[in-house]
Design an enzyme around this catalytic site. Sequence first.
Site, PDB file in Angstrom:
ATOM      1  N   VAL A 236       0.860  -1.179   0.000  1.00 30.51           N
ATOM      2  CA  VAL A 236       0.000   0.000   0.000  1.00 30.51           C
ATOM      3  C   VAL A 236       0.898   1.232   0.000  1.00 30.51           C
ATOM      4  O   VAL A 236       1.479   1.614   1.017  1.00 30.51           O
ATOM      5  CB  VAL A 236      -0.932   0.005   1.229  1.00 30.51           C
ATOM      6  N   ASP A 280      -7.141  -5.553  17.627  1.00 38.81           N
ATOM      7  CA  ASP A 280      -6.076  -4.636  18.043  1.00 38.81           C
ATOM      8  C   ASP A 280      -6.099  -3.372  17.196  1.00 38.81           C
ATOM      9  O   ASP A 280      -5.055  -2.807  16.858  1.00 38.81           O
ATOM     10  CB  ASP A 280      -4.715  -5.334  17.930  1.00 38.81           C
ATOM     11  N   ASP A 297      -2.404  -5.518   9.710  1.00 39.74           N
ATOM     12  CA  ASP A 297      -2.035  -6.220  10.947  1.00 39.74           C
ATOM     13  C   ASP A 297      -3.230  -6.947  11.553  1.00 39.74           C
ATOM     14  O   ASP A 297      -3.791  -6.523  12.571  1.00 39.74           O
ATOM     15  CB  ASP A 297      -1.438  -5.249  11.971  1.00 39.74           C
TER      16      ASP A 297
END
Length: 349
Positions: A236, A280, A297
């Site tokens: 990205v 998270d 992530d």
Amino acid sequence: MRERFSSTDTDSFSRIRAKGAPRRGRRSERFDDNEPEVVFRFDDHGAYAVAGDEYADFDGGHENHENYDDVSYNDDSYDSYDENPDGGPAGGDRWSTWDQSTPTEKGPEPRPAWVVTELAAVDTELGLVKTGKEADVFLLERGVPGTDRRTLMAAKRYRDSQHRMFHRDSGYLEGRRHKESRIARAMAKRTAFGKEAIAAQWAGAEFTALCRLWSAGVAVPYPVQITGTEILMEFVGDESGTAAPRLAQLRAEEVDVQDLWEQLGRSLSLLAGDGYAHGDLSAYNILVHEGRLVIIDVPQIVDVVANPRGRAFLERDVRNVGAWFVSRGLPEHRVGELVGALEFDARLG
């Protein structure tokens, strides 16, 4: 290294530095003389590790790449496929690992046109993009010598057992169980073998999650393939190799806050509707590239039904990232409304 490649200069995204990481591509690795070989496999149900020499012949390679029927050469480019004395291809750090991944270890179809699947391709590592507690992300170029077929990818590599910190395992892994008791015991005791199995589980969990989320329409990087504990995914950023900034780096005047909040809500709704929460989420693991929001992530993705703390994880995700939006003008009640909507989507009412 190519000087034209750079990344955002922040604490988390460091300047890309010279190559130096060890070559990768083998599917298995012996850790010491007293512990079994661990091989990481992935199937339709997710990731798992197996131990034993019976999988030793599962390693892939390109030593006989000229025998593949779908590889073609021409007089102008044949020399570029010669190997260096150290075994690597001329003009790159390694041969493409595409054929080392099984069908379930490759990204979902239909694949984007930019994915390079030619067996004659080589991988060139261009430097470090991001460091983390459990893994590091490198910039990788995969291209076919003598052609314009090339693409940039992010190579996320989970660290070896001596250098990683899986400090969040117990909470996120509730509801996950390893199918082999010997490996489960090693993971619980945090032996070197156990830590490597944990790394495989985290890498496999992330790859499986990326495939599932991409197919569902969630704004995540496209997962190209996984080999061992290395995930190759969509980079990205721009074509020069500059990584997209994290949401936390941006000022309100640089972005359309309302539009980004709506993009986030759509992705989290799709995630919750499938029964999951990121686990998270914060402004530090969301990228913004040319107005497009991308969630990254996801190895700790949480099954909000099977995990007894699933609802708490879901709410924490929204409130953590919502704090960034509220500080930049979003009405605070919008955060609570999104929490309620996601709980409804996840059928937690």
